[in-house]
Design an enzyme around this catalytic site. Structure first.
Site, PDB file in Angstrom:
ATOM      1  CG  MET A 192      67.787  37.086  43.206  1.00 41.36           C
ATOM      2  SD  MET A 192      66.886  35.750  42.388  1.00 41.36           S
ATOM      3  CE  MET A 192      66.148  34.952  43.798  1.00 41.36           C
ATOM      4  CG  ASN A 224      62.479  36.960  35.310  1.00 39.55           C
ATOM      5  OD1 ASN A 224      63.665  37.052  35.648  1.00 39.55           O
ATOM      6  ND2 ASN A 224      61.591  36.269  36.002  1.00 39.55           N
ATOM      7  N   GLY A 264      75.376  34.033  37.544  1.00 40.80           N
ATOM      8  CA  GLY A 264      75.401  34.468  36.157  1.00 40.80           C
ATOM      9  C   GLY A 264      75.536  33.388  35.110  1.00 40.80           C
ATOM     10  CB  THR A 265      74.846  29.724  34.866  1.00 44.37           C
ATOM     11  OG1 THR A 265      73.481  29.662  35.264  1.00 44.37           O
ATOM     12  CG2 THR A 265      75.768  29.359  36.020  1.00 44.37           C
ATOM     13  CG  HIS A 319      60.202  31.503  37.714  1.00 40.72           C
ATOM     14  ND1 HIS A 319      60.593  32.119  38.895  1.00 40.72           N
ATOM     15  CD2 HIS A 319      59.380  30.492  38.074  1.00 40.72           C
ATOM     16  CE1 HIS A 319      60.016  31.501  39.905  1.00 40.72           C
ATOM     17  NE2 HIS A 319      59.292  30.510  39.436  1.00 40.72           N
TER      18      HIS A 319
HETATM   19  C1  GRF Z   1      68.549  30.196  37.848  1.00 45.74           C
HETATM   20  O1  GRF Z   1      67.809  29.005  38.084  1.00 45.74           O
HETATM   21  C2  GRF Z   1      67.570  31.317  37.540  1.00 45.74           C
HETATM   22  O2  GRF Z   1      66.425  30.887  36.838  1.00 45.74           O
HETATM   23  C3  GRF Z   1      67.214  31.783  38.915  1.00 45.74           C
HETATM   24  O3  GRF Z   1      68.458  31.787  39.613  1.00 45.74           O
HETATM   25  C4  GRF Z   1      69.243  30.670  39.138  1.00 45.74           C
HETATM   26  C5  GRF Z   1      70.685  31.094  38.916  1.00 45.74           C
HETATM   27  O4  GRF Z   1      70.728  31.923  37.797  1.00 45.74           O
HETATM   28  N1  GRF Z   1      66.592  33.081  38.915  1.00 45.74           N
HETATM   29  P1  GRF Z   1      72.166  32.417  37.226  1.00 45.74           P
HETATM   30  O5  GRF Z   1      73.071  31.219  37.256  1.00 45.74           O
HETATM   31  O6  GRF Z   1      72.651  33.515  38.144  1.00 45.74           O
HETATM   32  O7  GRF Z   1      71.877  32.891  35.836  1.00 45.74           O
END
Ligand code: GRF
Length: 226
Positions: A95, A112, A15-16, A114
């Site tokens: 995902m 989305n 979730g960043t 990517h």
């Molecule tokens: C990120 O690179 C995102 O683009 C990909 O998963 C990675 C982690 O995303 N789908 P997050 O830290 O869970 O937002």
């Protein structure tokens, strides 16, 4: 009624990107608020991030694609998003594909992110594939999501160098910093009503032709200060 765009953020992991969106909302950098976070993984740390920001977090198991469980979860996602009066769905480290109910309810209102410069390197573990392929530039893309992965019209991209010493993890970290900048920017453009889809292209009204800043090329760009 609400004066800010209400976001429904779909997550599967750390979730960043959700965090960067929450922070941008709370800093008043984007005219939006996160109304609900939905995860297909009960253990996703992103749900803890939601709780820390007093945002409802909902676990909705999705099951295998095109099974009755998947279609039921698709309907449930729409119900939860409507219950929270969401105006824009943001897939952020999510995902799974959008199902038919989600497409019916949120077509052209679903984004989305990517971690590659689409259409190059669709799919998963793309940072590792980019390093293995030997590319010199990679980056990230925010696009309108449709019923297939990584295919919808592109809103904004950021490019970063791929260095000789990079492994997938090092590249992923470099890309992630740009993800956290371009996603809030894309949301703000949507909130301002500046995005117009014309076939495969997205016109960002009032945007410039791009800018080098903070180590990444971001295009298109307004006064990107997010
Ligand atoms: C990120 O690179 C995102 O683009 C990909 O998963 C990675 C982690 O995303 N789908 P997050 O830290 O869970 O937002």
């Amino acid at each position: 009624m609400y004066d800010k765009l209400r976001l429904g953020v779909l997550v599967s992991g750390g979730g960043t990107n959700l965090q960067s969106i929450l922070d941008a909302c709370e800093a008043g950098k984007i005219d939006a608020e996160v109304a609900v976070v939905i995860s297909d993984k009960a253990e996703a740390y992103a749900l803890e991030r939601a709780t820390k920001h007093d945002v409802p977090g909902v676990f909705l198991g999705v099951g295998r694609n095109d099974t009755p469980e998947y279609l039921a979860a698709d309907e449930q996602q729409v119900a939860v998003l409507r219950e929270h009066e969401v105006g824009l769905v943001c897939m952020a480290g999510y995902m799974r594909k959008a199902g038919p109910a989600m497409m019916q309810a949120f077509a052209d209102r679903m984004l989305n992110i990517h971690p590659a410069l689409l259409p190059a390197f669709p799919g998963v573990e793309v940072q590792w594939h980019a390093v293995e392929y030997g590319v010199r530039v990679s980056g990230c893309t925010v696009h309108f999501a449709d019923e297939e992965f990584d295919r919808g019209p592109i809103i904004i991209q950021a490019a970063v160098p791929v260095l000789q010493a990079d492994d997938g993890e090092a590249l992923a970290k470099r890309i992630l910093r740009q993800e956290h900048r371009i996603y809030p920017q894309a949301i703000q453009w949507f909130a301002e009503g500046r995005l117009r889809i014309e076939g495969r292209q997205v016109v960002v009204e009032g945007a410039g032709d791009g800018t080098w800043s903070d180590g990444g090329l971001i295009s298109p760009a307004l006064e990107l200060d997010l």
